[in-house]
Each structure stands twice: as C-alpha cells, then as structure tokens.
Write a protein that holds these residues in place. Structure first.
Motif, PDB file in Angstrom:
ATOM      1  N   LYS A 168      97.816   7.909   8.511  1.00  0.00           N
ATOM      2  CA  LYS A 168      96.812   8.972   8.568  1.00  0.00           C
ATOM      3  C   LYS A 168      95.579   8.484   7.838  1.00  0.00           C
ATOM      4  CE  LYS A 168      95.897  13.805   7.299  1.00  0.00           C
ATOM      5  NZ  LYS A 168      94.651  13.556   6.518  1.00  0.00           N
ATOM      6  N   GLY A 169      94.398   8.721   8.439  1.00  0.00           N
ATOM      7  CA  GLY A 169      93.157   8.298   7.805  1.00  0.00           C
ATOM      8  C   GLY A 169      91.991   9.111   8.309  1.00  0.00           C
ATOM      9  N   ASP A 170      90.818   8.854   7.776  1.00  0.00           N
ATOM     10  CA  ASP A 170      89.616   9.578   8.198  1.00  0.00           C
ATOM     11  C   ASP A 170      89.094   9.086   9.541  1.00  0.00           C
ATOM     12  OD1 ASP A 170      89.662  11.047   5.835  1.00  0.00           O
ATOM     13  OD2 ASP A 170      88.439   9.562   4.764  1.00  0.00           O
ATOM     14  N   ASN A 171      89.424   7.848   9.894  1.00  0.00           N
ATOM     15  CA  ASN A 171      88.927   7.254  11.131  1.00  0.00           C
ATOM     16  C   ASN A 171      90.032   6.361  11.696  1.00  0.00           C
ATOM     17  OD1 ASN A 171      87.670   5.090  12.809  1.00  0.00           O
ATOM     18  ND2 ASN A 171      85.780   6.182  12.337  1.00  0.00           N
ATOM     19  N   ASN A 172      90.511   6.674  12.891  1.00  0.00           N
ATOM     20  CA  ASN A 172      91.617   5.920  13.472  1.00  0.00           C
ATOM     21  C   ASN A 172      91.275   4.453  13.714  1.00  0.00           C
ATOM     22  OD1 ASN A 172      93.504   7.995  13.535  1.00  0.00           O
ATOM     23  ND2 ASN A 172      92.871   8.697  15.554  1.00  0.00           N
ATOM     24  N   SER A 212      91.621   2.769  10.365  1.00  0.00           N
ATOM     25  CA  SER A 212      93.037   2.709  10.010  1.00  0.00           C
ATOM     26  C   SER A 212      93.729   1.578  10.762  1.00  0.00           C
ATOM     27  CB  SER A 212      93.723   4.039  10.341  1.00  0.00           C
ATOM     28  OG  SER A 212      93.205   5.092   9.558  1.00  0.00           O
ATOM     29  N   ASP A 220      97.871   6.904  19.690  1.00  0.00           N
ATOM     30  CA  ASP A 220      97.361   8.188  19.217  1.00  0.00           C
ATOM     31  C   ASP A 220      97.968   9.302  20.058  1.00  0.00           C
ATOM     32  OD1 ASP A 220      95.992   8.147  21.606  1.00  0.00           O
ATOM     33  OD2 ASP A 220      93.985   8.176  20.726  1.00  0.00           O
ATOM     34  N   HIS A 265      96.584   8.864  13.152  1.00  0.00           N
ATOM     35  CA  HIS A 265      96.086  10.223  13.336  1.00  0.00           C
ATOM     36  C   HIS A 265      95.135  10.576  12.202  1.00  0.00           C
ATOM     37  CE1 HIS A 265      98.870  11.938  10.211  1.00  0.00           C
ATOM     38  NE2 HIS A 265      99.613  10.904  10.584  1.00  0.00           N
ATOM     39  N   GLU A 266      94.285  11.571  12.477  1.00  0.00           N
ATOM     40  CA  GLU A 266      93.281  12.008  11.508  1.00  0.00           C
ATOM     41  C   GLU A 266      93.519  13.443  11.078  1.00  0.00           C
ATOM     42  OE1 GLU A 266      89.691  11.495  13.698  1.00  0.00           O
ATOM     43  OE2 GLU A 266      89.846   9.302  13.809  1.00  0.00           O
ATOM     44  N   THR A 267      94.704  13.961  11.353  1.00  0.00           N
ATOM     45  CA  THR A 267      94.982  15.371  11.128  1.00  0.00           C
ATOM     46  C   THR A 267      96.364  15.555  10.502  1.00  0.00           C
ATOM     47  OG1 THR A 267      95.272  17.520  12.232  1.00  0.00           O
ATOM     48  CG2 THR A 267      95.894  15.564  13.475  1.00  0.00           C
ATOM     49  N   ILE A 290      91.082  14.171  18.091  1.00  0.00           N
ATOM     50  CA  ILE A 290      91.966  13.129  17.576  1.00  0.00           C
ATOM     51  C   ILE A 290      91.843  11.837  18.388  1.00  0.00           C
ATOM     52  CG2 ILE A 290      93.671  14.544  16.433  1.00  0.00           C
ATOM     53  CD1 ILE A 290      94.252  13.258  19.974  1.00  0.00           C
TER      54      ILE A 290
END
Length: 277
Positions: free
Chosen positions: A221-225, A228, A157, A186-188, A252
C-alpha cells in the motif's frame, strides 16, 4: 516464427536495446528486425557510435550492413532471420506501422536516442509508440546495463485488465527461466478493493503454477502505485517490470495517462508495456 522489432538510431542507447533484443530473440526463438526512420529521403550521417568509429560509411544501408555483420554471430536462432528496414516519415508512426504490418511479436526500443529519433524519444512523445502499438513494447533506459531477464515484477491492481499481461509475462519468464514477483499494489484501505486485488493475485499464481514458473507474492500500500512498484522492483533488483498500456480510469488505477509516462521516464529498469486489446 515470431519477430522482435528494434528501432535503431545508431546511438549507444539504441545499441543497448539491440543487444537486449538479440538476447530475447535467442530466448524466445524470434526473427529479429532493426528499423531506422529518416525524416526525409536525403541522407544524414547518423550518430557515430563507438563500434564503427573507424569505419567510413556513406549511407544508412551501409551502417545497417556493418551492424548486422558485427552482431550476427550473437544471434543464434535456428532458421531465424536477422534483417533491417529503412523508412521515411513520422518516427513513431513508421515504427508502429512496421510492427503492425510486419506482424511483430514485440517492439524493443531505447527510451532515449540521438539524431533523427530525438523528436520521438524525448519527453512525452516517448509514450506515443507504447500507446499506439498493437503489440507489447519494452522500453530500455540509458542506465540499463544487465541485458538479461532473471527477475520480473508484475504489478497487479484492482482493474479487470491488469490480468491481461499474465500470459505474456509467463511466456517470457518460462523462456528466460526467470522468477516472477506477483506484486499487489493499492492506494486505499478499502477491503473490497484489497480483496479484489488478492483474488487477481491468486489467479496469477494459478497461471504461473500451471506453467511451472517460479514466483513469489507480495502486496504493498502506498500513495502512488507507480512509485510503490518501482521501489519494490529496485529492492528485488528486477530486470523487467510488466504493466498494462491502458486501464480503465479510476481512483485506484495504476498506469493511466501520466502514470504510464511516469513509469517509462522514471524507471532505470526496462518496462514491458502490454496493450489492452
């Protein structure tokens, strides 16, 4: 010679961890030490596991002697020592202290157990040994069946500390002839964050190249690392997922606080937690 420490409570799950510990000790050329922690000096018959169902045993010492006899043939480290310790007191504290003062290279433990280990391995207390240990910890879930390491997922990350696990993962991969999946998560959509992750991934790639270690790269990329990482690990049929125990808290951050607990509790794949020290 380095040493792997394996907590044993005589449950089937802890014996899975022991067999995995023997495999890794053989690959890494490590001493292997089992540990059992009792709540008091008074002997309580441990969980009767399948391997010794026909044995009449009266003490934890005798259980360990039989267990050592059963598995010594599988432990093949030249000049290695396969032994055990019996402690009394707080389970996670005794394990952490034994690892610290016995100079353990790694703790390898079942995430669930029986008898005296229940208070430690069930619920949020399972994270205590991981967050307090000064050495890396591998947690093995009850669904674990493989017993080898051929595919390692290493999530990366944007935190600076995410790279600290690279040398430890590299050593395991080299000794086990495993492929490492460098997974950026990453979530962004922030390009600065994504750029930092890609930079860290290139550093990981260079390190693995120098060690002649097989690797692949991917970014998600996802809502929750955490989720993911788990989804990806399942897709590639991973044998191990490597995370940092602690990282700086940020928007993040991947494995801070409850995320570490989520990873350990939700993953059927063994989790390698590397301390940030």
């Amino acid at each position: 010679m380095k040493r792997i420490l394996v907590p044993v409570d005589f449950s089937g799950d802890s014996l899975k961890a022991l067999r995995f510990g023997i495999y890794l000790a053989n690959k890494l050329d490590c001493h292997l030490r089992m540990i059992h922690v009792q709540k008091s000096e008074k002997f309580e018959i441990p969980f009767h596991f399948e391997e010794l169902k026909n044995e009449i045993i009266h003490t934890v010492q005798e259980y360990f002697e039989k267990l050592t006899e059963l598995h010594s043939a599988d432990y093949c480290v030249r000049n290695g020592v396969f032994d055990f310790k019996i402690r009394t007191g707080s389970v996670y504290r005794e394990i952490v202290n034994q690892a610290k003062y016995g100079d353990a290279y790694m703790i390898l433990m079942g995430a669930y157990g029986a008898s005296g280990f229940e208070e430690f391995f069930i619920g949020s207390n399972a994270v205590k040994v991981v967050t307090n240990a000064t050495c890396p910890v591998i947690t093995v879930q009850k669904e674990f069946t493989k017993g080898q390491v051929k595919t390692i997922v290493m999530p990366i990350d944007a935190s600076t500390d995410t790279r600290k696990k690279i040398p430890f993962v590299s050593e395991i991969a080299s000794r086990c002839n495993a492929r490492v999946h460098i997974l950026g998560v990453h979530e962004t959509s922030d390009t600065n964050v994504i750029g930092k992750i890609e930079h860290y991934m290139r550093q990981a790639e260079d390190y693995l190249k120098d060690g002649n270690i097989d690797y692949v790269k991917s970014i998600r990329k996802g809502d929750n690392n955490t989720f993911s990482s788990l989804d990806y690990a399942r897709e590639v049929d991973a044998d191990l997922i490597a995370i940092m125990t602690e990282q700086a808290e940020s928007s993040i951050n991947m494995f801070f606080g409850s995320y570490a607990q989520q990873m350990i509790n939700r993953s059927e794949i063994p989790i390698l937690s590397v301390p940030n020290n």
